[in-house]
Design a protein around this motif. Structure first.
Motif, PDB file in Angstrom:
ATOM      1  N   VAL A 584     -21.877  43.817  75.572  1.00  0.00           N
ATOM      2  CA  VAL A 584     -22.347  44.274  76.884  1.00  0.00           C
ATOM      3  C   VAL A 584     -23.839  44.000  77.001  1.00  0.00           C
ATOM      4  O   VAL A 584     -24.648  44.571  76.258  1.00  0.00           O
ATOM      5  CB  VAL A 584     -22.053  45.775  77.090  1.00  0.00           C
ATOM      6  N   VAL A 585     -24.206  43.105  77.899  1.00  0.00           N
ATOM      7  CA  VAL A 585     -25.612  42.794  78.153  1.00  0.00           C
ATOM      8  C   VAL A 585     -26.155  43.827  79.128  1.00  0.00           C
ATOM      9  O   VAL A 585     -25.510  44.138  80.151  1.00  0.00           O
ATOM     10  CB  VAL A 585     -25.758  41.369  78.719  1.00  0.00           C
ATOM     11  N   VAL A 606     -24.107  45.862  82.170  1.00  0.00           N
ATOM     12  CA  VAL A 606     -24.585  47.142  82.697  1.00  0.00           C
ATOM     13  C   VAL A 606     -26.058  46.942  83.022  1.00  0.00           C
ATOM     14  O   VAL A 606     -26.868  46.723  82.121  1.00  0.00           O
ATOM     15  CB  VAL A 606     -24.403  48.286  81.681  1.00  0.00           C
ATOM     16  N   ALA A 607     -26.399  46.983  84.300  1.00  0.00           N
ATOM     17  CA  ALA A 607     -27.746  46.604  84.729  1.00  0.00           C
ATOM     18  C   ALA A 607     -28.481  47.775  85.357  1.00  0.00           C
ATOM     19  O   ALA A 607     -27.888  48.583  86.083  1.00  0.00           O
ATOM     20  CB  ALA A 607     -27.680  45.453  85.738  1.00  0.00           C
ATOM     21  N   THR A 681     -20.293  44.395  87.694  1.00  0.00           N
ATOM     22  CA  THR A 681     -21.478  44.917  87.010  1.00  0.00           C
ATOM     23  C   THR A 681     -21.633  46.402  87.289  1.00  0.00           C
ATOM     24  O   THR A 681     -21.555  46.843  88.441  1.00  0.00           O
ATOM     25  CB  THR A 681     -22.741  44.184  87.477  1.00  0.00           C
ATOM     26  N   ARG A 682     -21.843  47.175  86.250  1.00  0.00           N
ATOM     27  CA  ARG A 682     -22.134  48.605  86.416  1.00  0.00           C
ATOM     28  C   ARG A 682     -23.636  48.767  86.613  1.00  0.00           C
ATOM     29  O   ARG A 682     -24.412  48.394  85.744  1.00  0.00           O
ATOM     30  CB  ARG A 682     -21.649  49.413  85.209  1.00  0.00           C
ATOM     31  N   GLN A 696     -21.534  53.475  76.475  1.00  0.00           N
ATOM     32  CA  GLN A 696     -20.266  54.037  76.964  1.00  0.00           C
ATOM     33  C   GLN A 696     -19.332  52.927  77.438  1.00  0.00           C
ATOM     34  O   GLN A 696     -18.106  53.033  77.292  1.00  0.00           O
ATOM     35  CB  GLN A 696     -20.539  55.019  78.099  1.00  0.00           C
ATOM     36  N   GLU A 697     -19.906  51.849  78.000  1.00  0.00           N
ATOM     37  CA  GLU A 697     -19.086  50.728  78.444  1.00  0.00           C
ATOM     38  C   GLU A 697     -18.456  50.011  77.251  1.00  0.00           C
ATOM     39  O   GLU A 697     -17.286  49.621  77.303  1.00  0.00           O
ATOM     40  CB  GLU A 697     -19.921  49.761  79.275  1.00  0.00           C
TER      41      GLU A 697
END
Length: 803
Positions: A584-585, A606-607, A681-682, A696-697
């Motif tokens: 996960v970036v 996740v940004a 994208t979260r 968490q992702e």
């Protein structure tokens, strides 16, 4: 009236929230603050009514609110994440639409800073608001309890102050100001929503004039200005000493005043002088004559293009207090600042500044000691918690450390001795701290603790549990699973690892990319690890590949080495996408070039909401070659409603133009719209929660039985026909002098890759075909003289060259 004894530690700020989120809001007042508060509430997903007065002529009852809204639409920096966000705001006026106040969860009053006007508006709100609606007033310092005089107890229970800092989207601080009548659940609900959905740093202030941030921050600003008006320091010298060298924003003192508006600063200072309760404070907030005259003459700073500074003939000049004309800067006489910069990190620089025996040290000691003494004397009035004071100054004014953190950095003995020499008084509890060898901050039982004067002891001041901080992890050497000079793999718990860049500006040099490949392999092979985050806590996620490495190799003619490097870079980016465990970036702030391509490749990024992402390689004479162009070509083909050539071309063209113009998204949401982040994208509104959410992702993906996405083996590319269309458009741009001849050449090379080369007709290709084409074109451009000129110019001047 005794101030409410409450601090941020009394609130539950963590996810999951224990109070319902706000879904609808009414913002009353469409001035600069009201309109931009409405914009940020819309950014958070709320449906917002923005209301203001109807003009007397009634020709257009919404003229006032529409003007405020349109000014917000044109504001820079943009208060909206995307243009579509503005559609969540409905406009109206107080005469025809005030009943809409009864339809919302949260009423934000943001009318003019006059107590009589605010009281009248609150009386109207009480008549219309729903029984369970929260009511807040946005004010920079007027007493909240006075606004609600005459209102019912039930109304007072739901009212508090919400002091957003301007601009509301970008400045982190949100001061909450409950009165003695405010229901604690109301305060906590706004605090939770402010932190989790608006991305704010929450500080609870007492209901006293100008709360915490302005009370301390404006004091510091005016004290610095007096060293220009009453002392012998120039504007430029003061801005040097109150800028980055002392851990403050680049805008320092006078540029900040111009940006805020001298009229705004004058109003705050004037009101403070009237409201504070002793002569010493009143003197501290006296408005300097120079600033008063500038305001009287309409020279208000940035909004009038003249204030303390003015740009004339391409040169930034400053006001001469004698002639009141603008003059060029003179040489600064501040001694050896290079030595101070070389003293280490911020703590070392502060210590070196304080010890300096020249003019720089004199200024720093006098202003710092005044600030620290003033801050200590305000505890118990503005807040009981020194940590809340520090947070307010860091989050609201952009300082790296607040006054009590600075005090600890300089040392209690040093500061108290200096105060004695300057005749500055401090409360008795400070002397008692000194006698016990106490500091303001300490670690107790593994948790950060802060000294609380009210109870005369240190008490816990823990970070919220839904934040993942790397610094504490790195204090335990066993958490480092692997490292080289430019990167490290950290164990962040629960079977999750984190790959951290440590290179200068987080550039993606060979050691970083080699390390990333190594660490993905380690995570895949370690049964105890469930996945990996790629992220860091640097100023920016990454500004892209290491240009210096490539420039050096190109100057030596080592193109075989560069070819190998690009091949390794591409394979590493592909590993991020196709790893057998979730990678996960977690990007934030500037995410450029190769950093952007890494985020594009990630199946589940996740940004941070404030992510400024783009492919900017054409600015240095290259094209993206880390799979980014391949991914945009594939995205265009996938998004087209059918396989018709024109349908795909219509989707490909905007991606081509975006990269050709080196456009950068101004938010994560806009990054999705521009194709730089996938739609799933979260987006995390609060920056400090980003790495926690990424962890968490990883766990979520692992729990559901992770499998990487399939390889794209049939990407429809359009070939020579569409490339010719792009060439015609580029020629027209060049003939109109919008781009240079070399820009046209570069964009043609970009188009060649995105169209799949010079194929005679559209056909389906494997992703590897486009990746190979990227590398070939990139390598050819690196050998061109004008590209090497652009790279060298960027390395030397940190700005693009148009040659």
């Amino acid at each position: 009236m005794e101030a409410t004894a409450l601090d941020t530690r009394a609130l539950d700020l963590e996810a999951p929230a224990t109070h319902p989120p706000f879904r609808t809001a009414a913002v009353l007042g469409a001035g600069t603050m009201g309109a931009q508060i409405a914009a940020h509430l819309a950014n958070a997903g709320l449906e917002v009514y923005l209301l203001d007065i109807a003009p007397d002529d009634r020709d257009d009852p919404d003229a006032v609110v529409r003007e405020g809204f349109e000014q917000a639409r044109k504001a820079s920096p943009d208060p909206f994440f995307t243009d579509d966000v503005a559609d969540r705001i409905s406009l109206g006026n107080f005469e025809d639409d005030f009943e809409r106040v009864g339809e919302v969860d949260w009423v934000v009053e943001a009318v003019v800073e006059r107590m009589d006007v605010k009281r009248d508006v609150h009386a109207r709100i009480e008549k219309h608001a729903a029984d369970d609606a929260v009511i807040s007033t946005n004010t920079s310092g007027l007493p909240i309890h006075e606004m609600t005089e005459g209102r019912s107890d039930d109304f007072k229970r739901r009212v508090l102050g919400t002091h957003f800092y301007n601009p509301p989207r970008y400045l982190k601080l949100l001061e909450l100001v409950p009165t003695d009548a405010t229901d604690p659940d109301v305060t906590e609900r706004v605090a939770q929503f402010g932190r989790l959905r608006l991305g704010k740093g929450i500080v609870v202030a007492n209901d006293v004039p100008y709360f915490i941030g302005n009370r301390i921050g404006v004091f510091a600003q005016l004290q610095a200005i007096r060293h220009f008006t009453d002392g012998d320091y120039t504007i430029e010298e003061i801005d040097t000493l109150t800028g980055k060298i002392s851990g403050r924003p680049k805008s320092a003192t006078f540029r900040t005043a111009d940006l805020v508006g001298l009229d705004v600063l004058l109003d705050v200072a004037t009101n403070l002088r009237e409201l504070v309760d002793d002569e010493a404070q009143r003197a501290a907030f006296a408005v300097p004559d120079v600033m008063q005259r500038l305001v009287d003459e309409g020279r208000l700073g940035e909004k009038t293009k003249a204030g303390f500074y003015k740009k004339e003939d391409g040169e930034i000049k400053s006001i001469d207090p004698d002639t009141f004309e603008y003059s060029s800067a003179v040489d600064e006489e501040l001694g050896d600042l290079d030595a101070i910069w070389g003293a280490g990190g911020l703590s070392g620089r502060l210590t070196a500044l304080y010890a300096d025996d020249g003019r720089a040290g004199q200024f720093f000691r006098e202003t710092t000691l005044e600030l620290l003494a003033y801050s200590a004397n305000r505890l118990g009035e503005v807040s009981d918690n020194p940590a809340d004071v520090d947070r307010a100054i860091r989050w609201g004014f952009g300082w790296e450390v607040g006054p009590f953190e600075m005090w600890d950095a300089l040392g209690m003995e040093t500061v108290l001795n200096g105060m004695a020499e300057h005749g500055l008084d401090v409360p008795d509890w400070v002397e008692a701290m000194h006698d016990r060898n106490d500091t303001f901050y300490d670690t107790r039982d593994g948790e950060r603790a802060v000294f609380m004067p009210r109870v005369d002891r240190h008490e816990p001041d823990p970070r919220p549990g839904d934040e993942l901080r790397l610094a504490p992890l790195k204090q335990d050497a066993t958490n480092e699973l692997w490292s080289n000079d430019d990167a490290a793999l950290l164990d962040v718990g629960d079977g999750v690892a984190l790959f951290e860049f440590r290179s200068k500006a987080n550039t993606l040099g060979r050691d970083v990319m080699m390390g990333l490949r190594e660490c993905i392999g380690r995570v895949e092979q370690d049964a105890a690890l469930r996945g990996m985050i790629v992220g860091n806590e640097g100023k920016n996620f990454s500004v892209g590949a290491n240009l210096g490495e490539m420039a050096m190799a190109a100057s030596q003619g080592a193109f075989d080495v560069i070819d190998q490097y690009i091949d390794e870079f591409q394979r590493t980016i592909q590993q991020v996408r196709y790893a057998s465990k979730p990678v996960v970036v977690a990007p934030h702030q500037r995410v450029l070039g190769g950093g952007c391509e890494m985020a594009m490749a990630c199946p589940h990024p996740v940004a941070s909401a404030e992510t400024y992402i783009g492919l900017v390689e054409l600015g240095v004479g290259l094209i993206p070659a880390g799979t980014g162009t391949m991914r945009l070509a594939a995205k265009a083909a996938r998004e087209a409603p059918n396989e018709n050539h024109n349908a795909i071309q219509d989707h490909l063209r905007p991606y081509f133009e975006t990269v050709a113009m080196a456009e950068v998204a101004e938010s994560a949401a806009q990054g999705i719209d521009m194709g730089f982040l996938p739609p799933n994208t979260r987006i995390v509104m609060h920056e400090d929660r980003r790495l926690y959410a990424a962890k968490q992702e990883v766990l979520r993906l692992s729990e559901q039985g992770y499998a990487p996405p399939p390889v794209m083996n049939k990407i429809k590319v359009l070939g020579e026909k569409t490339l010719s269309t792009f060439k015609v458009a580029l020629m027209q741009y060049r003939e109109g002098n919008y781009i240079s001849e070399y820009d046209e050449h570069l964009a043609t090379k970009l188009g060649t890759v995105m169209c799949g080369g010079t194929l005679s007709s559209p056909q389906e290709v494997h992703e590897d075909y486009l990746i190979e084409l990227e590398r070939e074109v990139f390598l050819s451009l690196l050998g061109e003289e004008k590209t090497q000129e652009r790279i060298q110019h960027m390395l030397e001047h940190n700005e693009p060259l148009r040659n």
